[in-house]
Design a protein around this motif. Structure first.
Motif, PDB file in Angstrom:
ATOM      1  N   GLU A 288       0.836  -1.208   0.000  1.00 17.40           N
ATOM      2  CA  GLU A 288       0.000   0.000   0.000  1.00 17.40           C
ATOM      3  C   GLU A 288       0.865   1.251   0.000  1.00 17.40           C
ATOM      4  OE1 GLU A 288      -1.868   3.453   1.429  1.00 17.40           O
ATOM      5  OE2 GLU A 288      -0.554   2.290   2.759  1.00 17.40           O
ATOM      6  N   ARG A 289       1.968   1.252   0.738  1.00 12.29           N
ATOM      7  CA  ARG A 289       2.838   2.424   0.763  1.00 12.29           C
ATOM      8  C   ARG A 289       3.565   2.610  -0.561  1.00 12.29           C
ATOM      9  NH1 ARG A 289       1.470   0.934   5.461  1.00 12.29           N
ATOM     10  NH2 ARG A 289       1.547   2.254   7.320  1.00 12.29           N
ATOM     11  N   ALA A 290       3.920   1.521  -1.200  1.00  9.74           N
ATOM     12  CA  ALA A 290       4.530   1.636  -2.534  1.00  9.74           C
ATOM     13  C   ALA A 290       3.539   2.247  -3.516  1.00  9.74           C
ATOM     14  CB  ALA A 290       4.978   0.255  -3.018  1.00  9.74           C
ATOM     15  N   GLU A 291       2.275   1.911  -3.371  1.00 10.88           N
ATOM     16  CA  GLU A 291       1.256   2.469  -4.272  1.00 10.88           C
ATOM     17  C   GLU A 291       1.126   3.980  -4.112  1.00 10.88           C
ATOM     18  OE1 GLU A 291      -1.978  -1.008  -5.180  1.00 10.88           O
ATOM     19  OE2 GLU A 291      -2.069  -0.078  -3.193  1.00 10.88           O
ATOM     20  N   ARG A 292       1.383   4.507  -2.918  1.00 14.44           N
ATOM     21  CA  ARG A 292       1.356   5.959  -2.728  1.00 14.44           C
ATOM     22  C   ARG A 292       2.403   6.639  -3.609  1.00 14.44           C
ATOM     23  NH1 ARG A 292       1.469   6.409   3.881  1.00 14.44           N
ATOM     24  NH2 ARG A 292      -0.084   4.778   4.332  1.00 14.44           N
TER      25      ARG A 292
ATOM     26  N   ALA B 163       7.740  -0.220 -12.822  1.00 12.39           N
ATOM     27  CA  ALA B 163       8.288   0.707 -13.808  1.00 12.39           C
ATOM     28  C   ALA B 163       8.124   0.151 -15.217  1.00 12.39           C
ATOM     29  CB  ALA B 163       9.767   0.958 -13.516  1.00 12.39           C
ATOM     30  N   ARG B 164       8.116   1.055 -16.190  1.00 13.54           N
ATOM     31  CA  ARG B 164       8.053   0.620 -17.591  1.00 13.54           C
ATOM     32  C   ARG B 164       9.268  -0.230 -17.927  1.00 13.54           C
ATOM     33  NH1 ARG B 164      10.020   2.008 -22.489  1.00 13.54           N
ATOM     34  NH2 ARG B 164      11.351   3.609 -21.557  1.00 13.54           N
ATOM     35  N   VAL B 165      10.448   0.271 -17.568  1.00 13.31           N
ATOM     36  CA  VAL B 165      11.711  -0.444 -17.770  1.00 13.31           C
ATOM     37  C   VAL B 165      12.523  -0.288 -16.488  1.00 13.31           C
ATOM     38  CG1 VAL B 165      13.847  -0.602 -19.112  1.00 13.31           C
ATOM     39  CG2 VAL B 165      11.710  -0.013 -20.256  1.00 13.31           C
ATOM     40  N   PHE B 166      13.267  -1.314 -16.140  1.00 16.03           N
ATOM     41  CA  PHE B 166      14.107  -1.253 -14.947  1.00 16.03           C
ATOM     42  C   PHE B 166      15.514  -1.727 -15.270  1.00 16.03           C
ATOM     43  CE2 PHE B 166      16.000  -3.764 -11.442  1.00 16.03           C
ATOM     44  CZ  PHE B 166      16.285  -2.717 -10.579  1.00 16.03           C
ATOM     45  N   SER B 167      16.511  -0.997 -14.761  1.00 20.53           N
ATOM     46  CA  SER B 167      17.907  -1.422 -14.842  1.00 20.53           C
ATOM     47  C   SER B 167      18.517  -1.264 -13.467  1.00 20.53           C
ATOM     48  CB  SER B 167      18.673  -0.575 -15.862  1.00 20.53           C
ATOM     49  OG  SER B 167      20.036  -0.986 -15.939  1.00 20.53           O
ATOM     50  N   GLY B 168      19.367  -2.214 -13.085  1.00 21.28           N
ATOM     51  CA  GLY B 168      19.896  -2.199 -11.725  1.00 21.28           C
ATOM     52  C   GLY B 168      21.381  -2.448 -11.633  1.00 21.28           C
TER      53      GLY B 168
ATOM     54  N   LEU C  15       4.028   9.230  -9.021  1.00 20.95           N
ATOM     55  CA  LEU C  15       4.883   9.142 -10.207  1.00 20.95           C
ATOM     56  C   LEU C  15       4.060   9.106 -11.500  1.00 20.95           C
ATOM     57  CD1 LEU C  15       7.531   6.568  -8.927  1.00 20.95           C
ATOM     58  CD2 LEU C  15       8.031   8.883  -9.744  1.00 20.95           C
ATOM     59  N   GLY C  16       2.753   9.124 -11.369  1.00 19.32           N
ATOM     60  CA  GLY C  16       1.881   9.127 -12.541  1.00 19.32           C
ATOM     61  C   GLY C  16       1.138   7.837 -12.764  1.00 19.32           C
ATOM     62  N   GLY C  17       1.407   6.838 -11.939  1.00 18.30           N
ATOM     63  CA  GLY C  17       0.711   5.570 -12.062  1.00 18.30           C
ATOM     64  C   GLY C  17       1.619   4.453 -12.561  1.00 18.30           C
ATOM     65  N   HIS C  18       1.085   3.255 -12.599  1.00 18.71           N
ATOM     66  CA  HIS C  18       1.837   2.082 -13.023  1.00 18.71           C
ATOM     67  C   HIS C  18       2.356   2.260 -14.450  1.00 18.71           C
ATOM     68  CE1 HIS C  18       0.370  -0.353  -9.564  1.00 18.71           C
ATOM     69  NE2 HIS C  18      -0.659   0.457  -9.665  1.00 18.71           N
ATOM     70  N   PHE C  19       3.651   2.014 -14.641  1.00 16.22           N
ATOM     71  CA  PHE C  19       4.333   2.036 -15.932  1.00 16.22           C
ATOM     72  C   PHE C  19       4.407   3.434 -16.560  1.00 16.22           C
ATOM     73  CE2 PHE C  19       1.935  -2.089 -15.689  1.00 16.22           C
ATOM     74  CZ  PHE C  19       2.991  -2.811 -15.159  1.00 16.22           C
ATOM     75  N   ALA C  20       4.119   4.476 -15.770  1.00 17.40           N
ATOM     76  CA  ALA C  20       4.235   5.846 -16.273  1.00 17.40           C
ATOM     77  C   ALA C  20       5.640   6.390 -16.054  1.00 17.40           C
ATOM     78  CB  ALA C  20       3.214   6.743 -15.580  1.00 17.40           C
ATOM     79  N   PHE C  21       6.548   5.575 -15.602  1.00 19.40           N
ATOM     80  CA  PHE C  21       7.911   5.977 -15.283  1.00 19.40           C
ATOM     81  C   PHE C  21       8.827   4.775 -15.497  1.00 19.40           C
ATOM     82  CE2 PHE C  21       5.942   4.107 -11.641  1.00 19.40           C
ATOM     83  CZ  PHE C  21       6.921   3.339 -11.041  1.00 19.40           C
ATOM     84  N   SER C  22      10.119   5.016 -15.544  1.00 20.25           N
ATOM     85  CA  SER C  22      11.108   3.937 -15.539  1.00 20.25           C
ATOM     86  C   SER C  22      11.942   4.055 -14.269  1.00 20.25           C
ATOM     87  CB  SER C  22      11.978   3.990 -16.792  1.00 20.25           C
ATOM     88  OG  SER C  22      11.258   3.539 -17.924  1.00 20.25           O
TER      89      SER C  22
END
Length: 455
Positions: free
Chosen positions: A244-248, A365-370, A253-260
């Protein structure tokens, strides 16, 4: 078919038109990937029978994700052997002080999938006194008959280098021998039906479980391999409070997959060759991200000009607002950091949960690199593999140039085995070491959860 969903939504049936915010509901559902399970994972005799034969362990003495790996490996072995898992008591977690597993994981979900006993009840069953202090929990086990202990000095063998076969490893001439050899590569085989092992009332591991659970157990029992993977996926997951806190943060950030997302581990990271400059990270990952898109950066970096700390502090890092080290990235993308969202978390969030929150943010995220060698990064890769609506499940690293190093790179660059396209054998078979490596995940962790990969 109806999916019962414990959110601000009652029941969603596939024969009923979805409401206007259906996309948001679907995203929240897919983020809670364990709700996708439609069938019972295992027979009640395996899941719920409280046996008097146990698997106990002391977590690897490292950070949270090392502790998570220990739990997953112990749970997988207990499940495969139809033993009861001893729920590890509070232990020391690097950079987080003393911590309990139930602070992070939904312990009730674990008990729905696996026979579990508390540490206190286990010690009572063994006729042993409870020990005070996190370093003394299991010290008296060695005095009890019927206890087999894998000592700490076996770490080089147990930690990601052994494969436990249930009931035993295939021999030359057996039908499964060739597939087993391809799967284990150079992992050292171990037969769990060996009398000294199978007759023990307690199997105890002393701080030597570090690796990927799906490399740790091999079974010839039809369907059991897939059940083990579903156990870990659907029962060893974060608590709802963390989700739930991650969803905040995701909403801001604009919603699911709206960011990388990037994970950049630096500070006290012991693998110094992974501490590369921001400009190199920008060059290596430019092909992954879109111009000016929002880029969330999960990091422990403390930029110059502020007081340095001897070790990473989740609470302090969440307040850091000097991100000058990331200037090359911020000049190219709309960068965001945890400190941008601290107001949404500060009133009701335990600082030690921040890392888990950021892992879930990056999983959407839309794309993730780590960061290679980071188990924080590797778990994000697996979470993205679990989630049905994550389209880009590629395993990307900041030290590798995209796309060159992923298709024409040197023999060993950490990227091989990132996907299943054209793969022959297990994805770790391309590594010169010949065995899977604890510092990254493989697609086998989320593939073939309905049909066993072992048959």
């Amino acid at each position: 078919m109806c999916l019962h969903f414990t959110l601000p939504v009652a029941v969603v049936c596939n024969s009923t038109p979805l409401p206007v915010n259906a996309a948001g509901i679907a995203a929240r559902f897919n983020m809670r990937y364990w709700l996708q399970a439609q069938t019972s994972h295992c027979p009640k005799t395996r899941c719920h029978a409280a046996t008097q034969r146990f698997v106990s362990y002391e977590p690897w003495p490292g950070g949270f994700n090392n502790v998570r790996m220990s739990l997953e490996m112990a749970a997988a072995l207990a499940f495969a052997l139809n033993r009861t898992l001893v729920w590890s008591p509070a232990s020391r977690i690097y950079l987080r002080g003393n911590g309990r597993l139930e602070d992070y994981f939904d312990s009730e979900a674990v008990r729905r999938g696996l026979s579990v006993i508390s540490y206190a009840d286990f010690m009572h069953a063994m006729g042993l006194p409870l020990k005070a202090g996190t370093s003394a929990h299991f010290t008296s086990l060695g005095n009890v008959t019927g206890v087999r202990i894998f000592e700490r000095n076996l770490a080089t063998k147990v930690a990601s280098k052994m494969i436990f076969c249930v009931p035993h490893c295939p021999r030359k001439g057996d039908v499964l021998f060739e597939s087993f050899e391809a799967y284990r590569q150079k992992l050292q085989p171990f037969d769990t039906d060996a009398k000294w092992f199978s007759s023990a009332r307690v199997l105890h591991f002393r701080q030597n479980l570090l690796g990927n659970f799906y490399n740790f157990v091999w079974t010839t029992e039809a369907g059991l391999g897939a059940q083990i993977k579903r156990l870990v996926r659907d029962h060893l997951h974060f608590r709802e409070a963390i989700v739930e806190r991650a969803e905040r943060v995701i909403a801001q950030l604009g919603g699911h997959f709206a960011f990388s997302c990037l994970h950049i581990r630096r500070n006290d990271f012991q693998y110094k060759r992974m501490r590369i400059p921001a400009r190199r990270i920008l060059r290596n990952t430019r092909g992954l991200f879109m111009a000016r898109e929002t880029l969330y950066i999960a990091t422990d970096e403390q930029s110059k000009g502020i007081a340095k700390q001897n070790s990473f502090s989740p609470a302090a890092t969440s307040r850091l607002r000097n991100h000058s080290w990331f200037a090359p990235l911020s000049d190219t993308y709309t960068t965001a950091f945890l400190s941008n969202f601290f107001a949404a978390l500060e009133n009701d969030t335990e600082p030690n949960l921040i890392g888990c929150i950021e892992q879930l943010v990056c999983s959407r995220a839309r794309v993730f690199s780590g960061t290679y060698f980071s188990t924080f990064t590797s778990y994000i890769h697996r979470l993205r593999g679990y989630m049905a609506d994550v389209r880009q499940k590629g395993i990307f690293y900041n030290h590798l140039l995209f796309p060159d190093d992923y298709r024409n790179g040197p023999k060993y660059n950490g990227a091989r085995g990132a996907g299943s396209l054209g793969r022959s054998g297990p994805s770790w078979s391309v590594f010169p070491t010949g065995h899977p490596f604890w510092g990254r995940e493989y697609v086998e962790s989320w593939e073939d959860t309905e049909i066993s990969i072992f048959r």
